[in-house]
Design a protein around this motif. Sequence first.
Motif, PDB file in Angstrom:
ATOM      1  N   VAL A 190      -1.006   9.718  -3.245  1.00 11.15           N
ATOM      2  CA  VAL A 190      -2.241   9.817  -2.447  1.00 11.15           C
ATOM      3  C   VAL A 190      -1.944   9.369  -1.020  1.00 11.15           C
ATOM      4  O   VAL A 190      -0.994   8.616  -0.785  1.00 11.15           O
ATOM      5  CB  VAL A 190      -3.383   8.951  -3.041  1.00 11.15           C
ATOM      6  CG1 VAL A 190      -3.768   9.444  -4.426  1.00 11.15           C
ATOM      7  CG2 VAL A 190      -2.988   7.473  -3.088  1.00 11.15           C
ATOM      8  N   ALA A 219      -8.663   6.065  -1.312  1.00  8.23           N
ATOM      9  CA  ALA A 219      -7.266   5.989  -1.763  1.00  8.23           C
ATOM     10  C   ALA A 219      -6.905   4.596  -2.262  1.00  8.23           C
ATOM     11  O   ALA A 219      -5.911   4.431  -2.959  1.00  8.23           O
ATOM     12  CB  ALA A 219      -6.321   6.375  -0.627  1.00  8.23           C
ATOM     13  N   CYS A 263       0.662   3.959  -2.878  1.00 10.27           N
ATOM     14  CA  CYS A 263       0.208   5.329  -2.589  1.00 10.27           C
ATOM     15  C   CYS A 263       1.296   6.350  -2.912  1.00 10.27           C
ATOM     16  O   CYS A 263       1.001   7.444  -3.404  1.00 10.27           O
ATOM     17  CB  CYS A 263      -0.218   5.459  -1.121  1.00 10.27           C
ATOM     18  SG  CYS A 263      -1.757   4.593  -0.775  1.00 10.27           S
ATOM     19  N   THR A 287      -2.346   7.303   2.540  1.00  6.45           N
ATOM     20  CA  THR A 287      -2.655   5.900   2.806  1.00  6.45           C
ATOM     21  C   THR A 287      -3.967   5.798   3.581  1.00  6.45           C
ATOM     22  O   THR A 287      -4.392   6.745   4.238  1.00  6.45           O
ATOM     23  CB  THR A 287      -1.530   5.254   3.640  1.00  6.45           C
ATOM     24  OG1 THR A 287      -1.329   6.034   4.812  1.00  6.45           O
ATOM     25  CG2 THR A 287      -0.250   5.177   2.845  1.00  6.45           C
ATOM     26  N   HIS A 289       0.832  -1.200   0.000  1.00  4.53           N
ATOM     27  CA  HIS A 289       0.000   0.000   0.000  1.00  4.53           C
ATOM     28  C   HIS A 289       0.875   1.262   0.000  1.00  4.53           C
ATOM     29  O   HIS A 289       0.580   2.225  -0.716  1.00  4.53           O
ATOM     30  CB  HIS A 289      -0.897  -0.051   1.237  1.00  4.53           C
ATOM     31  CG  HIS A 289      -1.949   0.993   1.287  1.00  4.53           C
ATOM     32  ND1 HIS A 289      -2.828   1.235   0.258  1.00  4.53           N
ATOM     33  CD2 HIS A 289      -2.272   1.897   2.263  1.00  4.53           C
ATOM     34  CE1 HIS A 289      -3.643   2.229   0.592  1.00  4.53           C
ATOM     35  NE2 HIS A 289      -3.318   2.642   1.794  1.00  4.53           N
TER      36      HIS A 289
END
Length: 367
Positions: A308, A350, A303, A310, A299
Amino acid sequence: MPMRLGVLGLGSVFWGPYSSLIQRLAADGQAELVAGYDVDAGKRKATAARFGIDTDLDGPDALLSRDDVDAVLVLTSMNEHGDLALAALERGKHVLVEKPMATSLEQARTLVDAAAASDRLLVCAPHIVLSPTYQEMHNRVRAGEVGPLLLGRARYGWSGPWWGKWFYQPGGGSLFDLGVYNLTALCGFFGPVRRVTAMVGVAIPQREAEGELLEVRSDDNAHVVLDFGDNRFASIACGFTIQKYRSPAIELYGRDGVLQMLGDDWAPEGFEQWRNDRGSWEVVPETDRNWPWTDGLRHLVDCARRGVPTVNRPEHAYHALEVMLAAKRSAEEGRVIEIESSFPALDYSAVGDTGADHRRLHDPRST
Ligand SMILES: NC(=O)c1ccc[n+]([C@@H]2O[C@H](COP(=O)([O-])OP(=O)(O)OC[C@H]3O[C@@H](n4cnc5c(N)ncnc54)[C@H](O)[C@@H]3O)[C@@H](O)[C@H]2O)c1
């Protein structure tokens, strides 16, 4: 270009679950393991031999000051987390820190503030809110399928680690190691805790770790009661005192139904849902049997690439730490403790379309 990773702490979780995820990310061109450091010279040597990375470093700073490291994984014993994660952020690195994010609230506050002031990402374990089971349960709670949540119960435990004496010393313990999962999960469903009361103690005063008999100086048994306001409560039972169980990891009792997570919150096997309006149970299996609890790393990489935030926010980890420290104080002082911090509600926007990526990465049939 793959995200270049450096690791601090080359112990059990690095050698097992994190290194295997890193290898899958590397095979997919998303990440590359560059360097690692451990205070234990034997582990540095073994890691260099096994993974072919540079571990010939004379301290954490030597890793943090490298230009060829974009993100740092802090996988050390718990007392070291706060300082190392802060130093990594200050060196302009993205950071993944294992749980808890720090062992004191002051350290954790500095870390949250540093992350907010930085354009780098700070991902704090546990990463359980990313599992497909958790996400689907969360969707259903938010959609009102079981009505407002009124009562909850969570449990996690086992007989305890035999490696790492630090698990049984101050700054270790079952709440930080195990209860943190349940607490993170329950708060994600219910929102912030307002008050806490707890029984926390040492049930087995002597243990063997690293082949030595030692005095246990940190909790190995805990029962925590959480008040989320408006007479909505939950409890957590955790400890290095639980040999086996066959009960749901998380039970959520809503006004109009029930959700029960099967398996463990870090290794979910799906969930069962009762709805009063249907008068029946629905069994929903986990859609990704290979979902790894290290998923925060995938992740983080994703991200950072997309620019973006998390899903698992540092404020959520800070809140969990405040509640755990307050639970210990409640047990010592025999009173209910008010909780001050809060955190934003989980926002899965996200996650985007990475579910597909995620399955491709973890499905052995797709590699
Ligand atoms: N073992 C698990 O099942 C598990 C699961 C989830 C999360 N975690 C978390 O992962 C972290 C590591 O756990 P583990 O089981 O791998 O422990 P471990 O004792 O096997 O490894 C920790 C390593 O950190 C090293 N270390 C200590 N101080 C350091 C420093 N200043 N710089 C660099 N290295 C340092 C130690 O020498 C050791 O090799 C802990 O925070 C734990 O809570 C563990």
